[in-house]
Design an enzyme around this catalytic site. Structure first.
Site, PDB file in Angstrom:
ATOM      1  N   HIS A  63      23.721  42.277   2.909  1.00 16.23           N
ATOM      2  CA  HIS A  63      23.845  43.377   3.877  1.00 16.23           C
ATOM      3  C   HIS A  63      22.852  43.242   5.025  1.00 16.23           C
ATOM      4  O   HIS A  63      22.926  43.994   6.001  1.00 16.23           O
ATOM      5  CB  HIS A  63      23.701  44.736   3.172  1.00 16.23           C
ATOM      6  CG  HIS A  63      22.302  45.121   2.827  1.00 16.23           C
ATOM      7  ND1 HIS A  63      21.804  45.059   1.541  1.00 16.23           N
ATOM      8  CD2 HIS A  63      21.294  45.594   3.587  1.00 16.23           C
ATOM      9  CE1 HIS A  63      20.550  45.480   1.534  1.00 16.23           C
ATOM     10  NE2 HIS A  63      20.215  45.813   2.760  1.00 16.23           N
ATOM     11  N   GLU A  86       1.765  31.821  11.285  1.00 13.42           N
ATOM     12  CA  GLU A  86       3.201  32.083  11.299  1.00 13.42           C
ATOM     13  C   GLU A  86       4.015  30.830  11.634  1.00 13.42           C
ATOM     14  O   GLU A  86       3.575  29.969  12.393  1.00 13.42           O
ATOM     15  CB  GLU A  86       3.540  33.175  12.322  1.00 13.42           C
ATOM     16  CG  GLU A  86       2.866  34.499  12.063  1.00 13.42           C
ATOM     17  CD  GLU A  86       1.507  34.596  12.737  1.00 13.42           C
ATOM     18  OE1 GLU A  86       0.909  35.673  12.688  1.00 13.42           O
ATOM     19  OE2 GLU A  86       1.039  33.573  13.316  1.00 13.42           O
ATOM     20  N   ASP A 108      25.039  41.256  -3.778  1.00 17.36           N
ATOM     21  CA  ASP A 108      24.404  41.430  -2.464  1.00 17.36           C
ATOM     22  C   ASP A 108      23.370  40.325  -2.245  1.00 17.36           C
ATOM     23  O   ASP A 108      22.164  40.544  -2.386  1.00 17.36           O
ATOM     24  CB  ASP A 108      23.757  42.815  -2.407  1.00 17.36           C
ATOM     25  CG  ASP A 108      23.230  43.178  -1.028  1.00 17.36           C
ATOM     26  OD1 ASP A 108      23.547  42.459  -0.069  1.00 17.36           O
ATOM     27  OD2 ASP A 108      22.501  44.190  -0.923  1.00 17.36           O
ATOM     28  N   GLY A 199      13.583  48.721   5.578  1.00 17.88           N
ATOM     29  CA  GLY A 199      12.808  47.593   6.084  1.00 17.88           C
ATOM     30  C   GLY A 199      12.460  46.600   5.004  1.00 17.88           C
ATOM     31  O   GLY A 199      12.059  45.477   5.285  1.00 17.88           O
ATOM     32  N   SER A 201      14.694  45.826   2.586  1.00 19.46           N
ATOM     33  CA  SER A 201      15.943  45.200   2.158  1.00 19.46           C
ATOM     34  C   SER A 201      15.864  43.683   2.250  1.00 19.46           C
ATOM     35  O   SER A 201      15.313  43.133   3.209  1.00 19.46           O
ATOM     36  CB  SER A 201      17.097  45.678   3.051  1.00 19.46           C
ATOM     37  OG  SER A 201      17.499  46.963   2.726  1.00 19.46           O
ATOM     38  N   GLY A 202      16.430  43.009   1.264  1.00 23.89           N
ATOM     39  CA  GLY A 202      16.455  41.557   1.260  1.00 23.89           C
ATOM     40  C   GLY A 202      15.201  40.904   0.732  1.00 23.89           C
ATOM     41  O   GLY A 202      15.167  39.693   0.512  1.00 23.89           O
TER      42      GLY A 202
END
Length: 249
Positions: A63, A86, A108, A199, A201-202
């Site tokens: 998603h 980074e 998902d 924020g 998610s995943g």
């Protein structure tokens, strides 16, 4: 830290929200201590998490897919500043699991391939996948979920720094009955107050040093009656291995 799905028809706009983004009840981590954590960014803004699983691949929630303008950032801690650790990547290939159900969030999961391999160093390292044949997670096991999601309910502001919280594996059937499947893990606190949210998610749910879950959905955040729901990664190890081996060039 997660896509929160809140199920009341009367409160649909408030409760059944997708893509929830935060860590609640946790604390800022030591910078670069969670070396596998990835930030998915669009137009320079973080919107989802991910987990590095090899030098050129990140796993995240299906998603969370937007488009090929999405960037993946590794080695970050404070998203408001650059400290030289980074690494930023463009996405060349995206694979959403073929049986992903956007209505129920079953399966998902997605894989993203970078335009080049990451430099593995003191700040960036892949997570280990749990073996499907290994010991199953039992209720009460302690896991850690991390991300840059919001820190308070009803907030619109993501955490600038990476945060994490320890959560407890809880039986999904105890709280969600028919809403969950065997492809999901539930984790939180029986008393509430500890959870992933918008924020997040995943992002990764790591248990005993292994990636076991992906922040997927939940009813509200840090709710004592509804723990967070995570994609059970070990169910997809064969698919992950097949996608990576088939797209090695």
């Amino acid at each position: 830290m997660r896509k929160c799905v809140e199920y009341s028809l009367l409160l649909l706009a408030v409760l059944f929200t997708q893509g929830k983004q935060r860590i609640i009840g946790g604390q800022e981590v030591v910078p670069n201590s969670i070396k596998y954590q990835a930030s998915l960014q669009f137009n320079g803004n973080h919107y989802c998490g991910g987990t590095l699983i090899s030098a050129q691949w990140v796993v995240s929630a299906a998603h969370c897919w937007k488009n090929y303008l999405t960037k993946v950032v590794l080695g970050a801690h404070d998203l408001t500043m650059k400290d030289g650790t980074e690494q930023e990547f463009s996405i060349t290939k995206a694979f959403i699991y073929y049986m992903y159900n956007y209505r129920t969030f079953d399966s998902d999961i997605m894989l993203l391939k970078f335009d080049r391999p990451a430099e593995l160093n003191d700040y960036v390292q892949p997570a280990m996948l749990a073996s499907p044949s290994g010991l199953p997670l039992s209720a009460g096991a302690t896991c850690t979920v991390s991300g840059w999601g919001i820190m308070q309910l009803f907030s619109y502001y993501l955490s600038p720094v990476l945060r994490a919280v320890d959560v407890e594996v809880i039986s999904c059937q105890t709280y969600y009955t028919y809403r969950t499947s065997n492809n999901m893990i539930c984790a939180g606190s029986p008393l509430g107050g500890k959870d992933s949210c918008q924020g997040d998610s995943g992002g990764p749910l790591v248990c005993n040093g292994y990636l076991e879950g992906i922040v997927s959905w939940g009813i509200s955040c840090a709710n004592p009656y509804y723990p967070g729901v995570y994609t059970k990664v070990r169910n997809f190890n064969q698919w992950i291995g097949w996608i990576i081996s088939s797209n090695s060039n």
